[in-house]
Each structure stands twice: as C-alpha cells, then as structure tokens.
Design an enzyme around this catalytic site. Structure first.
Site, PDB file in Angstrom:
ATOM      1  N   ARG A  29      -0.732  14.492  13.501  1.00  9.20           N
ATOM      2  CA  ARG A  29       0.011  14.217  12.274  1.00  9.20           C
ATOM      3  C   ARG A  29       0.233  15.511  11.502  1.00  9.20           C
ATOM      4  O   ARG A  29      -0.387  15.773  10.473  1.00  9.20           O
ATOM      5  CB  ARG A  29      -0.706  13.147  11.460  1.00  9.20           C
ATOM      6  CG  ARG A  29      -0.863  11.895  12.313  1.00  9.20           C
ATOM      7  CD  ARG A  29      -1.238  10.677  11.580  1.00  9.20           C
ATOM      8  NE  ARG A  29      -0.208  10.178  10.691  1.00  9.20           N
ATOM      9  CZ  ARG A  29      -0.409   9.166   9.855  1.00  9.20           C
ATOM     10  NH1 ARG A  29      -1.567   8.581   9.814  1.00  9.20           N
ATOM     11  NH2 ARG A  29       0.558   8.757   9.063  1.00  9.20           N
ATOM     12  N   ASP A  89       4.186   0.172  12.421  1.00  5.66           N
ATOM     13  CA  ASP A  89       2.973  -0.435  11.858  1.00  5.66           C
ATOM     14  C   ASP A  89       2.800  -1.896  12.284  1.00  5.66           C
ATOM     15  O   ASP A  89       1.710  -2.449  12.144  1.00  5.66           O
ATOM     16  CB  ASP A  89       2.987  -0.339  10.317  1.00  5.66           C
ATOM     17  CG  ASP A  89       2.908   1.103   9.850  1.00  5.66           C
ATOM     18  OD1 ASP A  89       2.542   1.967  10.652  1.00  5.66           O
ATOM     19  OD2 ASP A  89       3.231   1.365   8.670  1.00  5.66           O
ATOM     20  N   CYS A  94      -4.911   7.690   9.618  1.00  2.98           N
ATOM     21  CA  CYS A  94      -5.268   6.987  10.842  1.00  2.98           C
ATOM     22  C   CYS A  94      -5.115   7.907  12.048  1.00  2.98           C
ATOM     23  O   CYS A  94      -4.205   8.723  12.104  1.00  2.98           O
ATOM     24  CB  CYS A  94      -4.346   5.778  11.034  1.00  2.98           C
ATOM     25  SG  CYS A  94      -4.774   4.399   9.992  1.00  2.98           S
ATOM     26  N   LYS A 144       0.833  -1.212   0.000  1.00  8.72           N
ATOM     27  CA  LYS A 144       0.000   0.000   0.000  1.00  8.72           C
ATOM     28  C   LYS A 144       0.864   1.258   0.000  1.00  8.72           C
ATOM     29  O   LYS A 144       0.695   2.152  -0.822  1.00  8.72           O
ATOM     30  CB  LYS A 144      -0.902  -0.028   1.248  1.00  8.72           C
ATOM     31  CG  LYS A 144      -1.481   1.320   1.657  1.00  8.72           C
ATOM     32  CD  LYS A 144      -2.374   1.201   2.879  1.00  8.72           C
ATOM     33  CE  LYS A 144      -1.733   1.534   4.195  1.00  8.72           C
ATOM     34  NZ  LYS A 144      -1.635   2.946   4.539  1.00  8.72           N
ATOM     35  N   ASN A 145       1.804   1.319   0.964  1.00 14.48           N
ATOM     36  CA  ASN A 145       2.548   2.567   1.153  1.00 14.48           C
ATOM     37  C   ASN A 145       3.625   2.805   0.102  1.00 14.48           C
ATOM     38  O   ASN A 145       4.276   3.844   0.115  1.00 14.48           O
ATOM     39  CB  ASN A 145       3.133   2.621   2.572  1.00 14.48           C
ATOM     40  CG  ASN A 145       2.035   2.893   3.596  1.00 14.48           C
ATOM     41  OD1 ASN A 145       0.960   3.371   3.242  1.00 14.48           O
ATOM     42  ND2 ASN A 145       2.295   2.581   4.859  1.00 14.48           N
ATOM     43  N   ARG A 200      -8.876  -0.584   4.452  1.00 13.41           N
ATOM     44  CA  ARG A 200      -7.969   0.462   3.958  1.00 13.41           C
ATOM     45  C   ARG A 200      -6.647  -0.130   3.502  1.00 13.41           C
ATOM     46  O   ARG A 200      -5.992   0.400   2.602  1.00 13.41           O
ATOM     47  CB  ARG A 200      -7.665   1.485   5.065  1.00 13.41           C
ATOM     48  CG  ARG A 200      -8.827   2.341   5.442  1.00 13.41           C
ATOM     49  CD  ARG A 200      -8.397   3.358   6.453  1.00 13.41           C
ATOM     50  NE  ARG A 200      -7.320   4.174   5.874  1.00 13.41           N
ATOM     51  CZ  ARG A 200      -6.752   5.200   6.473  1.00 13.41           C
ATOM     52  NH1 ARG A 200      -7.163   5.549   7.664  1.00 13.41           N
ATOM     53  NH2 ARG A 200      -5.790   5.869   5.886  1.00 13.41           N
TER      54      ARG A 200
HETATM   55  C1  EPZ Z   1       4.186   6.802   6.898  1.00 13.33           C
HETATM   56  O1  EPZ Z   1       3.458   7.850   7.528  1.00 13.33           O
HETATM   57  C2  EPZ Z   1       3.204   5.688   6.663  1.00 13.33           C
HETATM   58  N1  EPZ Z   1       2.120   6.180   5.830  1.00 13.33           N
HETATM   59  C3  EPZ Z   1       2.655   5.176   7.978  1.00 13.33           C
HETATM   60  O2  EPZ Z   1       1.856   4.049   7.686  1.00 13.33           O
HETATM   61  C4  EPZ Z   1       3.819   4.740   8.875  1.00 13.33           C
HETATM   62  O3  EPZ Z   1       3.315   4.398  10.139  1.00 13.33           O
HETATM   63  C5  EPZ Z   1       4.816   5.890   9.031  1.00 13.33           C
HETATM   64  O4  EPZ Z   1       5.247   6.364   7.723  1.00 13.33           O
HETATM   65  C6  EPZ Z   1       6.061   5.519   9.809  1.00 13.33           C
HETATM   66  O5  EPZ Z   1       6.710   4.437   9.196  1.00 13.33           O
HETATM   67  C7  EPZ Z   1       2.272   6.276   4.525  1.00 13.33           C
HETATM   68  O6  EPZ Z   1       3.316   5.969   3.952  1.00 13.33           O
HETATM   69  C8  EPZ Z   1       1.116   6.766   3.760  1.00 13.33           C
HETATM   70  P1  EPZ Z   1       6.236  10.065   9.183  1.00 13.33           P
HETATM   71  P2  EPZ Z   1       4.057   9.331   7.590  1.00 13.33           P
HETATM   72  O7  EPZ Z   1       6.153  11.373   8.493  1.00 13.33           O
HETATM   73  O8  EPZ Z   1       4.967   9.538   6.465  1.00 13.33           O
HETATM   74  C9  EPZ Z   1       6.164  13.208  12.791  1.00 13.33           C
HETATM   75  C10 EPZ Z   1       0.025   2.545   8.070  1.00 13.33           C
HETATM   76  O9  EPZ Z   1      -0.572   1.941   8.994  1.00 13.33           O
HETATM   77  N2  EPZ Z   1       5.963  14.238  11.754  1.00 13.33           N
HETATM   78  O10 EPZ Z   1       7.417   9.199   8.896  1.00 13.33           O
HETATM   79  O11 EPZ Z   1       2.906  10.216   7.781  1.00 13.33           O
HETATM   80  C11 EPZ Z   1       4.971  12.261  12.897  1.00 13.33           C
HETATM   81  O12 EPZ Z   1       3.948  12.808  13.684  1.00 13.33           O
HETATM   82  C12 EPZ Z   1       0.629   3.863   8.352  1.00 13.33           C
HETATM   83  O13 EPZ Z   1       0.125   2.099   6.910  1.00 13.33           O
HETATM   84  C13 EPZ Z   1       6.013  15.558  12.130  1.00 13.33           C
HETATM   85  O14 EPZ Z   1       6.196  15.893  13.304  1.00 13.33           O
HETATM   86  O15 EPZ Z   1       4.907   9.230   8.914  1.00 13.33           O
HETATM   87  C14 EPZ Z   1       5.614  11.041  13.481  1.00 13.33           C
HETATM   88  O16 EPZ Z   1       5.761  11.213  14.845  1.00 13.33           O
HETATM   89  C15 EPZ Z   1       0.039   4.713   9.351  1.00 13.33           C
HETATM   90  N3  EPZ Z   1       5.853  16.508  11.164  1.00 13.33           N
HETATM   91  C16 EPZ Z   1       7.005  11.017  12.827  1.00 13.33           C
HETATM   92  O17 EPZ Z   1       7.232  12.368  12.397  1.00 13.33           O
HETATM   93  C17 EPZ Z   1       5.648  16.175   9.847  1.00 13.33           C
HETATM   94  O18 EPZ Z   1       5.544  17.079   9.011  1.00 13.33           O
HETATM   95  C18 EPZ Z   1       7.176  10.105  11.644  1.00 13.33           C
HETATM   96  O19 EPZ Z   1       6.105  10.308  10.736  1.00 13.33           O
HETATM   97  C19 EPZ Z   1       5.612  14.819   9.481  1.00 13.33           C
HETATM   98  C20 EPZ Z   1       5.770  13.848  10.454  1.00 13.33           C
END
Ligand code: EPZ
Length: 421
Positions: free
Chosen positions: A121, A308, A116, A22-23, A401
């Site tokens: 986020r 995840d 989610c 998916k991702n 999803r």
């Molecule tokens: C990706 O989310 C995945 N989603 C998530 O998959 C996965 O859990 C996550 O990466 C971590 O591996 C997709 O690829 C669509 P991050 P992403 O930006 O990119 C903080 C699933 O179940 N952050 O790496 O949104 C954030 O809050 C899911 O398939 C900021 O503070 O995650 C988190 O604490 C859910 N500011 C950390 O960074 C930002 O602008 C890492 O988030 C962006 C993120």
C-alpha cells in the site's frame, strides 16, 4: 485478543440497520481540521478505526465529544502535534490528515500509514499529487514531511492527474485544495466512490466550491471555510455485507438505512444469480432464495464491483450452483481468506494471488480461524453462520475496525454468536 464463537446454521430473520460509512466519516473528521471551531458529524459509527483517528488527532489538541452516533469535533485549540508512529501505522486513513494539516499549518510530518494487509500500500500517488501542487516532500525511512509553498501566484490553476485512480489520494487533494485561497485545482482521473462524493458534499456545506464531471473534479480554492453540522452517508460496504449474509444463509432479511444506488453492482449480480430482493426507498429486503447460480466477479473502481465486497462475495459463491470466478483487480493479496474457506470445506482453485475459481455448493464445517483483515474477518463471520457446527474466529478486533457491535446486531436477527475476551 478477543474471539467470536459462532454456532452455524441458525435461521436468520427480521431487520438489521446499517450504520454510517467508516470510509466517509474518517475523511470528514480529517476535514474538520481545515477550520477552527466545532464541527458536528451525525451517523458516525463507533468502531475501532474511528477511535484510532480520534486518538491520533488528540495529539494535535483536537477535542472530541461523542453522544451515540453524533460526534462533536472541536479544533479551536489545535496545534501541530507529533502523533504516535505506531498508531498512525495502524490505519491507512491517517494519510488523509496530510491535506488538512498542510492546509492549516503549512507543514506536516507523518509516519508511514498502515491499514489492512491486503497487498502493498504505497503512497507514491499522494506524493506525486502534492508535488504537482508545488508541495515539497521529504521522505526518509521513518516519516514523510510535507511543506506547502510559501508564495503562490494569485489565481493560478494547477492540474493533478492520477495515473492510477486512488480513493484516499483524491480525497487528500480535495481536502488540501479546497482551502487554498485564489488557487484553482483540477483533478483528473479522480476517484468518484460514493464516499468521495459525500466528502465533497461535506466540504461544500462548509463553503467550498467544487464541481464534478465524470472523473474530473474542479476545485475553486477559498479561505474561510467554516465548521458545519453534517450527516455521514450510510456504509455501503456494511449494507452489502448484510445483503450477502442474508443470501448466503438463505434468510429473509430486511436491511435498513442504505442507499440502494450505491449497491447497484452487487444487486446486478444478485439478479443474474437468481437471488430475490426488493428495494423500498432506503431499505433492501432479501428474500430466501434456496438455489442461486454461479457468476464471475471482477473488482474495479466505482461504479464497478467494489474490492471491499469481494471477500464477502467469495463465501456467497461457495454456496452457488456451479463454477464461479473471482478476479481481484485493485489489491495484490486479497484472496488469502479463500485458503481459510477451503479449510472449512469450500472447493477453491486459487489460480494466482488475484484470481480464483470457486465450485459450489459446498458443505462447510466450523473450525478455528484467524481473521486476516477487516473484510476477510466479516467473511469468516458469514462463513461461520453458513457452516454446520462451531466456528471460532480469532482477532475479533479486525472486524471491530469497521463493524460496530456486530455480534449484538447479529444476535437480534437470530444468530448464535458470542464474544470471548
Ligand atoms: C480506500 O483505500 C479504502 N480505504 C479501502 O477500504 C478500499 O478498499 C480502497 O479505497 C479501494 O476502494 C479508505 O478509504 C480508508 P486506493 P485506499 O488508493 O485509498 C494503489 C476497507 O476495507 N495505490 O484507491 O488506500 C493501491 O495499492 C478498505 O474499508 C498506489 O499504487 O485505496 C491499490 O492497488 C481497505 N499508490 C490502488 O492504487 C498510492 O499512492 C487503489 O488504492 C495509492 C494507491
């Protein structure tokens, strides 16, 4: 709202196939918007999040043709559209449309992306990264507007440093910078999750010049990237979910079509716990392990233990001998599902929103529950199969999803599960 009804404690056996990631697939669908023409992606799962990104892109005039797991994406008549804010708000991945649309049209306006409910986020890291590349960003409480710089000096090198590692943040910049003619971009403290590396392979097939060294990604921007045919990697989180399902239900299960290296952090834990398995090329055979030991889990960025897989691991730990610890380091509120497992009979001590202690093995009993999000929902499915009696899981759509026709695949390995509309 659909629900799943599960009769637990059935012996599971046989083979289960892992579908495309998916991702990774979502980001490549976004990537296809970088160029005009027909891109063909193979191994694209037929899941709700993919259907949503397709519907969003249809607002931009992109046309899609699905044949099984093969998706043709025709961007020949693409224009700058105005997507439904509600839909954009439903999936986090809609944020990765910014890079390709900005590259292709010079500007893009997008409502706040959702996803989610696993903690706050924000998209501040994305915004800062685009600003580092001289992109103008206007924010108000309803939307974000991004405008690409008009006159970039030739042969410029820009640096984007992520103060915190972000998967979609890294992907957004990769997508934007790959197509910036005569501009080089260096991303430091980049995410190197397998899905990011697969996106890089996709972009390189389309003609991009990208090099990865540890957490540094160098992009030599070029115009004239062109449509491709590409096979999406197998979903490592789905593979891990099935491996945990087999171990938790003490089943013999062969999981087909995965990349074993992607599961290293999970399989390292299995080894310590005493869960027996065998790896053969692209399959993983989990053998019935009657007893296995408690362990500590600390989530982190790849190659550390994936956030995840933390919820599915939570249900497995309820069946392990002794006291296990979970520490969730990526998201603020990803332990809520433990309260539901507790209602089923699990022994949980929720220390705070990011840490918990689990004592096992616990006898679980089926009850009525709501799936809170995608991975918490998959966790409840496993819990229902482990528990005695009937488990009812509301909001099956949360599971849809990310897991295609999960009930059909589980039925084929002996599960008693039905979907009720
Ligand atoms: C990706 O989310 C995945 N989603 C998530 O998959 C996965 O859990 C996550 O990466 C971590 O591996 C997709 O690829 C669509 P991050 P992403 O930006 O990119 C903080 C699933 O179940 N952050 O790496 O949104 C954030 O809050 C899911 O398939 C900021 O503070 O995650 C988190 O604490 C859910 N500011 C950390 O960074 C930002 O602008 C890492 O988030 C962006 C993120």
């Amino acid at each position: 709202m659909a629900k799943f009804i599960i009769e637990g404690k059935q012996k599971l056996s046989g083979e289960i196939e892992v579908y495309g990631a998916k991702n990774a697939a979502i980001k490549m669908i976004a990537g296809a918007c970088l160029f005009s023409g027909k891109t063909v992606l193979e191994n694209v799962p037929d899941i709700l999040d993919i259907q949503k990104i397709i519907t969003i892109l249809e607002f931009f005039g992109v046309r899609f043709l699905r044949n099984g797991h093969t998706l043709e994406i025709d961007t020949s008549n693409m224009t700058l559209g105005d997507p439904d804010p509600k839909l954009v708000g439903e999936i986090r991945a809609s944020i990765v449309l910014v890079g390709p649309l900005l590259s292709r049209f010079g500007k893009v306006k997008i409502p706040h992306p959702g996803g989610c409910m696993i903690g706050s986020r924000p998209i501040d890291l994305h915004i800062k990264a685009f600003k580092d590349l001289s992109v103008k960003v206007i924010e108000n409480n309803k939307f974000y507007q991004f405008e690409a710089p008009v006159n970039l000096s030739e042969n410029k090198t820009s640096q984007v440093n992520f103060k915190k590692i972000s998967v979609t943040g890294t992907e957004n910049i990769l997508l934007y910078a790959s197509n910036l003619e005569n501009q080089d971009t260096i991303i430091t403290n980049a995410a190197i999750e397998p899905e990011v590396i697969d996106l890089i392979k996709f972009l390189k097939t389309a003609g991009a010049e990208i090099a990865v060294s540890k957490r540094e990604i160098s992009i030599k921007g070029k115009k004239n990237l062109s449509p491709v045919r590409y096979r999406v990697m197998p979903d490592r989180i789905e593979a891990g979910t099935f491996a945990i399902l087999a171990a938790a239900t003490k089943s013999d299960l062969k999981i087909l079509n995965l990349v074993p290296n992607h599961l290293e952090s999970l399989l390292d834990k299995f080894k310590i716990m005493g869960i027996q398995f065998e790896i053969n090329d692209n399959s993983l055979y989990i053998k019935t392990s009657p007893d296995f030991q408690a362990i500590s889990i600390n989530t982190g960025e790849y190659p550390d233990f994936p956030t995840d897989l933390q919820p599915p691991m939570g249900i497995l730990l309820t069946q392990a001998q002794g006291r296990s610890m979970i520490k969730e380091n990526i998201f603020d509120h990803r332990l809520e599902y433990l309260k539901q497992l507790e209602k089923m009979g699990a022994k949980i001590d929720l220390i705070d929103t990011k840490q918990a202690e689990i004592t096992g093995p616990a006898k679980l009993s089926g009850i009525k529950l709501d799936s809170l999000d995608l991975r918490a929902g998959a966790t409840l499915l496993i819990a229902g199969l482990v528990a005695s009696g009937t488990t009812e899981i509301n909001n099956a759509e949360n599971i849809d999803r990310g897991y295609e026709k999960i009930e059909d695949r589980l039925k084929r390995i002996g599960a008693k599960i039905k979907r009720v509309l």
